[in-house]
Scaffold this motif. Sequence first.
Motif, PDB file in Angstrom:
ATOM      1  N   LYS A   1      -8.196   7.867   3.400  1.00  9.72           N
ATOM      2  CA  LYS A   1      -7.792   6.561   2.864  1.00  9.72           C
ATOM      3  C   LYS A   1      -8.647   6.273   1.644  1.00  9.72           C
ATOM      4  O   LYS A   1      -9.855   6.493   1.666  1.00  9.72           O
ATOM      5  CB  LYS A   1      -8.022   5.440   3.882  1.00  9.72           C
ATOM      6  N   ASN A   2      -8.010   5.789   0.604  1.00 11.47           N
ATOM      7  CA  ASN A   2      -8.718   5.398  -0.607  1.00 11.47           C
ATOM      8  C   ASN A   2      -8.188   4.052  -1.064  1.00 11.47           C
ATOM      9  O   ASN A   2      -6.983   3.838  -1.085  1.00 11.47           O
ATOM     10  CB  ASN A   2      -8.501   6.432  -1.716  1.00 11.47           C
ATOM     11  N   SER A   3      -9.095   3.164  -1.436  1.00 16.00           N
ATOM     12  CA  SER A   3      -8.698   1.843  -1.887  1.00 16.00           C
ATOM     13  C   SER A   3      -8.982   1.702  -3.371  1.00 16.00           C
ATOM     14  O   SER A   3     -10.075   2.022  -3.827  1.00 16.00           O
ATOM     15  CB  SER A   3      -9.471   0.775  -1.107  1.00 16.00           C
ATOM     16  N   TYR A   4      -7.986   1.228  -4.112  1.00 11.39           N
ATOM     17  CA  TYR A   4      -8.131   1.058  -5.545  1.00 11.39           C
ATOM     18  C   TYR A   4      -8.029  -0.400  -5.964  1.00 11.39           C
ATOM     19  O   TYR A   4      -7.951  -0.699  -7.141  1.00 11.39           O
ATOM     20  CB  TYR A   4      -7.062   1.914  -6.273  1.00 11.39           C
TER      21      TYR A   4
ATOM     22  N   GLU B   1      -4.181   0.250  -1.543  1.00  9.60           N
ATOM     23  CA  GLU B   1      -4.757   1.332  -0.757  1.00  9.60           C
ATOM     24  C   GLU B   1      -3.793   2.508  -0.664  1.00  9.60           C
ATOM     25  O   GLU B   1      -2.589   2.321  -0.570  1.00  9.60           O
ATOM     26  CB  GLU B   1      -5.089   0.825   0.644  1.00  9.60           C
ATOM     27  N   HIS B   2      -4.346   3.728  -0.691  1.00 11.74           N
ATOM     28  CA  HIS B   2      -3.547   4.945  -0.565  1.00 11.74           C
ATOM     29  C   HIS B   2      -3.981   5.666   0.702  1.00 11.74           C
ATOM     30  O   HIS B   2      -5.142   6.026   0.856  1.00 11.74           O
ATOM     31  CB  HIS B   2      -3.783   5.843  -1.791  1.00 11.74           C
ATOM     32  N   THR B   3      -3.033   5.868   1.623  1.00 13.10           N
ATOM     33  CA  THR B   3      -3.290   6.566   2.876  1.00 13.10           C
ATOM     34  C   THR B   3      -2.604   7.922   2.834  1.00 13.10           C
ATOM     35  O   THR B   3      -1.400   7.995   2.587  1.00 13.10           O
ATOM     36  CB  THR B   3      -2.761   5.760   4.087  1.00 13.10           C
TER      37      THR B   3
ATOM     38  N   ASP C   1     -12.511  -4.771  -3.961  1.00 12.83           N
ATOM     39  CA  ASP C   1     -13.206  -4.577  -2.704  1.00 12.83           C
ATOM     40  C   ASP C   1     -13.763  -5.910  -2.188  1.00 12.83           C
ATOM     41  O   ASP C   1     -14.616  -6.519  -2.839  1.00 12.83           O
ATOM     42  CB  ASP C   1     -14.348  -3.580  -2.893  1.00 12.83           C
TER      43      ASP C   1
ATOM     44  N   ASP D   1       0.840  -1.189   0.000  1.00 11.80           N
ATOM     45  CA  ASP D   1       0.000   0.000   0.000  1.00 11.80           C
ATOM     46  C   ASP D   1       0.880   1.246   0.000  1.00 11.80           C
ATOM     47  O   ASP D   1       2.056   1.193   0.370  1.00 11.80           O
ATOM     48  CB  ASP D   1      -0.911  -0.001   1.223  1.00 11.80           C
TER      49      ASP D   1
END
Length: 74
Positions: free
Chosen positions: A62-65, A49-51, A68, A5
């Motif tokens: 937080k964004n998850s790419y 994920e980008h924190t 899911d 991440d």
Amino acid sequence: MAKGDIDTYQEDGDWKSKRQGSSRAFAVGGTKAEQQAVGREAAKRDGVEHTIKKTDGTIGEKNSYGKDPNPPKG
């Protein structure tokens, strides 16, 4: 090699983006917004994920790419 991440954070007055588990940032410098964009693109490309941390080190966003595991129902 598994991709970690991404964290975007401020350290020693510089904004940085780094993969979790790595000892060095892969991008340094610019504004917070510029580093967020760098981190976001890397996270999207790698499906991780980008924190984004605030200047005090707490998590601001937080964004998850990735895939899911709990998609919305509907």
